[in-house]
Scaffold this motif. Sequence first.
Motif, mmCIF file in Angstrom:
data_model
loop_
_atom_site.group_PDB
_atom_site.id
_atom_site.type_symbol
_atom_site.label_atom_id
_atom_site.label_comp_id
_atom_site.label_asym_id
_atom_site.label_seq_id
_atom_site.Cartn_x
_atom_site.Cartn_y
_atom_site.Cartn_z
ATOM 1 N N SER A 252 81.692 -15.914 -11.820
ATOM 2 C CA SER A 252 82.851 -16.804 -11.765
ATOM 3 C C SER A 252 83.812 -16.313 -10.688
ATOM 4 O O SER A 252 84.465 -17.097 -10.018
ATOM 5 N N ASP A 253 83.857 -14.982 -10.515
ATOM 6 C CA ASP A 253 84.699 -14.411 -9.472
ATOM 7 C C ASP A 253 84.224 -14.892 -8.106
ATOM 8 O O ASP A 253 84.997 -15.347 -7.274
ATOM 9 N N ARG B 196 92.000 -11.799 -14.620
ATOM 10 C CA ARG B 196 90.933 -11.792 -15.610
ATOM 11 C C ARG B 196 91.488 -11.462 -16.977
ATOM 12 O O ARG B 196 92.560 -10.894 -17.074
ATOM 13 N N ALA C 138 82.354 -17.494 -7.505
ATOM 14 C CA ALA C 138 82.544 -18.936 -7.397
ATOM 15 C C ALA C 138 83.986 -19.236 -7.019
ATOM 16 O O ALA C 138 84.265 -20.115 -6.206
#
Lengths: 272, 249
Positions: free
Chosen positions: A8-9, A272, A11
């Motif tokens: 996800s990072d 996060r 992305a």
Amino acid sequence: MKLGPALSDRAGRLLDFLWSGWAGLAALSLLAAAWQAGHEAWGDFILPAPLETVGAAVGLLGDPDSLSLLLITAQRSLTGFAMAAGAGVALGLTAGYAPAVMRLARPLLTVVLGVPPIAWIVLTMMWFGTTGTTVAVAILIAATPVVFVAAAEGIATRDRELGHMAEAFGYGLLGRFLFIDLRQASRPIFPALALALGTSFKVAIMAEMLANAGGVGGALARARALLDVPQALAWVVLSVIALIVVEYGLVRPMEGELERWRRAAQPWGVKR
Amino acid sequence: MNALTLERIGHAYFGQAVLADIHLEVGRGEVVALVGPSGSGKSTLIQIAAGLVDAREGRIRRGFSRQAMIFQEPNLMPWATARENIGFALRRAGVARRDRQARIEEAAWLAELEGDDLGKYPVELSGGMRQRVAIARALAVRPDFIFFDEPFTALDVALKRRMQDLVIGAAREAHFAALFITHDLMEAIRIAHRIAVLDVRGRGIAGVRALEGGTGDRNEAEIFALRQRFLETDPLFRHIHDVDERKRR
Ligand SMILES: Nc1ncnc2c1ncn2[C@@H]1O[C@H](COP(=O)(O)OP(=O)(O)O)[C@@H](O)[C@H]1O
Ligand SMILES: [Mg+2]
């Protein structure tokens, strides 16, 4: 690191990248509009329409002979770039550690940088004839100094306390160089590499054109002889695209990977 | 054998003598505080003891097998997460890759770091959190000797107290010996077994005072009373007071 957050990072960074692409796209549209206006004012012969040029460029890409010219130039640029990057980083790191070397190198750099690249091309042409070597050496001379200066600065301005820290935990010279100093030096080195890459492409084309050594430069020379503006413009467009592909496909992603932590410092950074 | 023995240590920067004739011993599992005014050469001495600076004179005997150091600044790698920073020295310490995560978790727990913080970069952490990461990084290698160079000077009073308690707790848990530099006498009394005072101009150790009881055994009232007694009646500590005066000016 777990796979989910890592993905996800990544992305997130990709989205960021695409978002910044909008600005680039807007600027390009503006350029295209100005180009179109120029075309309508001065006519086909002076300035062909942008769409027509893009069509011609696509046509060149479809033609195996033209494609091989483009590949020759790309290969020469990248070879020269790799040599310049290697030499610049190696010499720059050394100079960064040795202030005496740096003091010696500064005035030399001023001289080397003061000579226009075209002059180097003329000189190397006379030294090496009209061969690929001419192109490579011209790139080496033109692109090495920026990388050298960046690498030297990166080492000279490093946070020495981090080195002491590593030493206190038992790391020797090599460990400190690999895990601490090199990592710090990479910060100024990457923008310099992007700059050197651009220089490599430009110098390659210039050298090819002057030395009549084939490649895109050779094709441009022929287009000039035939006064074929659409052809010349199509080559320019192609070489710019090639540069962009290499820079945004290779140099920037590597830099982004190394500078991940900087995004965390921004208020909208990775949370996060 | 002692954990650390310094014999006749002398040093000079550019011909300027900074340290001369320093003798100091730290026993196994013992925490020795070294106090002295600013500029008296404390950092130089600890760097010599830790092997970061080569002394001009004297001999160092190290009876420990693994050292760690905590500095006044956290000295974290900004490009690495808290987790990566804590694990930085594990490779050098020869900890197998598969065991490193467990070591990091353990050290983070000792330094009272939350799991959430471990994924953050130093820029995302407060000053106190960063120093906790630095402490965890030191504890992660399971050192039997830790060098502290005024590690809490930059922190506010409340935070300082919590960090000191943390060190006291960790010292009990992990049984390391330590050389703890500070110019805060309260801190020295709270943490150490013995207090050594460096001469104002680095000419030898002016004197050593042993404190009864173990690290962290003294309560606040006792610590304060001891500090008053040292400052008012013990000539050894006159210069510590001088520094405070100088600082206020
Ligand atoms: N790397 C250095 N080069 C030159 N002089 C130094 C260096 N480090 C410290 N000094 C000098 O040595 C003296 C002692 O410094 P230091 O050991 O840092 O003392 P302290 O930690 O007790 O404040 C000071 O006068 C300082 O200016
Ligand atoms: Mg100091």
